[in-house]
Enzyme design. Structure first.
Site, mmCIF file in Angstrom:
data_model
loop_
_atom_site.group_PDB
_atom_site.id
_atom_site.type_symbol
_atom_site.label_atom_id
_atom_site.label_comp_id
_atom_site.label_asym_id
_atom_site.label_seq_id
_atom_site.Cartn_x
_atom_site.Cartn_y
_atom_site.Cartn_z
ATOM 1 N N LYS A 199 0.863 -1.181 0.000
ATOM 2 C CA LYS A 199 0.000 0.000 0.000
ATOM 3 C C LYS A 199 0.896 1.226 0.000
ATOM 4 O O LYS A 199 1.729 1.395 0.900
ATOM 5 C CB LYS A 199 -0.898 -0.027 1.227
ATOM 6 C CG LYS A 199 -1.754 1.224 1.361
ATOM 7 C CD LYS A 199 -2.778 1.073 2.466
ATOM 8 C CE LYS A 199 -3.592 2.344 2.619
ATOM 9 N NZ LYS A 199 -4.593 2.224 3.675
ATOM 10 N N LYS A 253 -2.251 -1.425 -3.841
ATOM 11 C CA LYS A 253 -3.095 -0.232 -3.740
ATOM 12 C C LYS A 253 -2.245 1.016 -3.776
ATOM 13 O O LYS A 253 -1.239 1.041 -3.066
ATOM 14 C CB LYS A 253 -3.860 -0.314 -2.416
ATOM 15 C CG LYS A 253 -4.708 0.862 -2.094
ATOM 16 C CD LYS A 253 -5.326 0.662 -0.753
ATOM 17 C CE LYS A 253 -6.091 1.912 -0.416
ATOM 18 N NZ LYS A 253 -6.428 1.958 0.978
ATOM 19 N N TYR A 318 -15.296 0.990 -6.720
ATOM 20 C CA TYR A 318 -16.566 1.674 -6.472
ATOM 21 C C TYR A 318 -17.497 1.528 -7.674
ATOM 22 O O TYR A 318 -18.671 1.863 -7.588
ATOM 23 C CB TYR A 318 -16.305 3.153 -6.136
ATOM 24 C CG TYR A 318 -15.407 3.281 -4.917
ATOM 25 C CD1 TYR A 318 -15.924 3.134 -3.636
ATOM 26 C CD2 TYR A 318 -14.026 3.475 -5.051
ATOM 27 C CE1 TYR A 318 -15.101 3.186 -2.517
ATOM 28 C CE2 TYR A 318 -13.196 3.537 -3.948
ATOM 29 C CZ TYR A 318 -13.742 3.389 -2.675
ATOM 30 O OH TYR A 318 -12.921 3.434 -1.579
HETATM 31 C C1 PBG Z 1 -7.491 3.312 5.740
HETATM 32 C C2 PBG Z 1 -7.758 3.126 4.294
HETATM 33 C C3 PBG Z 1 -7.583 4.069 3.273
HETATM 34 C C4 PBG Z 1 -8.104 3.499 2.120
HETATM 35 C C5 PBG Z 1 -8.567 2.225 2.449
HETATM 36 N N1 PBG Z 1 -8.320 2.008 3.802
HETATM 37 C C6 PBG Z 1 -7.068 5.459 3.303
HETATM 38 C C7 PBG Z 1 -5.733 5.765 3.816
HETATM 39 O O1 PBG Z 1 -4.875 4.889 3.966
HETATM 40 O O2 PBG Z 1 -5.508 6.936 4.106
HETATM 41 C C8 PBG Z 1 -8.188 4.202 0.779
HETATM 42 C C9 PBG Z 1 -9.226 3.693 -0.158
HETATM 43 C C10 PBG Z 1 -9.583 4.635 -1.264
HETATM 44 O O3 PBG Z 1 -8.959 5.710 -1.470
HETATM 45 O O4 PBG Z 1 -10.528 4.303 -1.986
HETATM 46 N N2 PBG Z 1 -6.372 2.783 6.290
#
Ligand code: PBG
Length: 329
Positions: A199, A253, A318
């Site tokens: 991530k 991600k 989404y």
């Molecule tokens: C929280 C989390 C996030 C997303 C999924 N879980 C945001 C972040 O890490 O700040 C992002 C998902 C998206 O942008 O659609 N830990």
């Protein structure tokens, strides 16, 4: 390859729809789609997320209806994210462990009403902290091991509420192994872990943070735990650690800017690999379409197919319901 023009003409098999369908290398089906939903308090609530046209935060009763529809369309799994009111947030995010918090209420209500759809629950503290960080903070530092100590409890509480897949999105070191251990000791050997393994510290999460109410409050950034977008080999190390710690599947991600990472991970490990087409990617495609600059249906289908071509087994998106209806037609 010695084949040459004019004996070889690659346009020949492209000349008609039946032939293009016959030589098509990649396909996407409804089985590949995971639908993220935002949950809010109240009854009968559907509160639009302005930066994500077409997406709303749903109260639990509405989320149950949405889950029924998703199941009817054949979507295998939904992911739930709570939009937590600021008065329920705290420095240490204790609300995460409340058995009756919004996410747990939604998990058990949906599990009861739609037992055959998969339920994925994020593990991280950002929906519950006043600073919007995913972990515990001390003197500006995000504490790793202390945070893991809370995350394992959060995972057990969510499994108890009905989560089928625990998805740690916090990027603390060692959390997958710790969560696996804690789930097993609590009797949840059957609950899966989908690790947000690679991530990245991305600018594409902005609309999500608006949706869950952690955008305005985030102090600083998440670069000490989420990955540097410049790094590719490090993603393989992150994924390897999570697999060795017991992840059933891994996730990359954001999605579209990181297709190379999806390909690398799938080739290196061959485990179930998921991509998250995040909020900012959705927002870009929809905003441009609303301006008449892109055709939404075309770019939606193309972007999702690209994940499959890159090697993903499935996509959190989404667009899941819109794509499912398109596939149905
Ligand atoms: C929280 C989390 C996030 C997303 C999924 N879980 C945001 C972040 O890490 O700040 C992002 C998902 C998206 O942008 O659609 N830990």
């Amino acid at each position: 390859m010695t084949k040459k023009f004019p004996a070889t003409r690659l346009r020949r098999p492209r000349s008609s729809d039946w032939s293009r369908r016959m030589i098509r290398e990649t396909s996407i089906s409804v089985d590949d789609l995971i639908w993220p939903l935002f949950i809010c308090d109240g009854i009968g609530q559907e509160i639009p997320v302005h930066s994500m046209p077409g997406v709303s935060r749903l109260s639990v009763d509405k989320a149950v209806e949405a889950a029924k529809q998703a199941h009817k369309m054949g979507i295998p799994c939904i992911a739930l994210f709570p939009s937590t009111q600021s008065e329920r947030r705290s420095e240490r995010g204790d609300e995460a462990l409340n058995r009756d918090n919004l996410i747990n209420t939604a998990l058990s209500a949906i599990k009861a009403a739609v037992p055959d759809i998969g339920l994925l629950a994020d593990v991280a503290l950002d929906p519950y902290t006043i600073h919007g960080q995913d972990g515990l903070v001390e003197n500006g530092n995000i504490l790793n091991d202390e945070t893991v100590g809370v995350l394992v409890q959060q995972a057990v509480v969510q499994a108890a509420a009905g989560a089928d897949i625990i998805a740690p999105s916090d990027m603390m070191d060692g959390r997958v192994g710790a969560i696996r251990h804690e789930l097993d000791s609590a009797g949840y050997q059957h609950v899966q872990i989908m690790a947000y393994a690679a991530k990245y510290a991305s600018g594409f999460y902005g609309p999500f943070r608006d949706a869950v109410g952690s955008g305005g409050i985030l102090a600083g950034d998440k670069k000490t735990y989420q990955m540097d977008p410049a790094n590719r080999l490090e993603a393989l190390r992150e994924v390897e650690l999570d697999i060795n710690e017991g992840a059933d599947s891994v996730m990359i991600k954001p999605g579209m800017p990181y297709l190379d990472i999806i390909r690398d991970v799938k080739e290196a490990f061959g485990v179930p690999t998921f991509a998250y087409q995040v909020s900012g990617e959705y927002a870009m495609l929809v905003a441009a379409s609303q301006n008449g600059w892109l055709d939404q249906e075309t770019v939606m289908a193309e972007s999702l197919l690209a994940f499959k071509r890159a090697g993903a087994d499935g996509i959190l998106t989404y667009f899941a319901m819109e794509m499912a209806s398109l596939l149905d037609r």
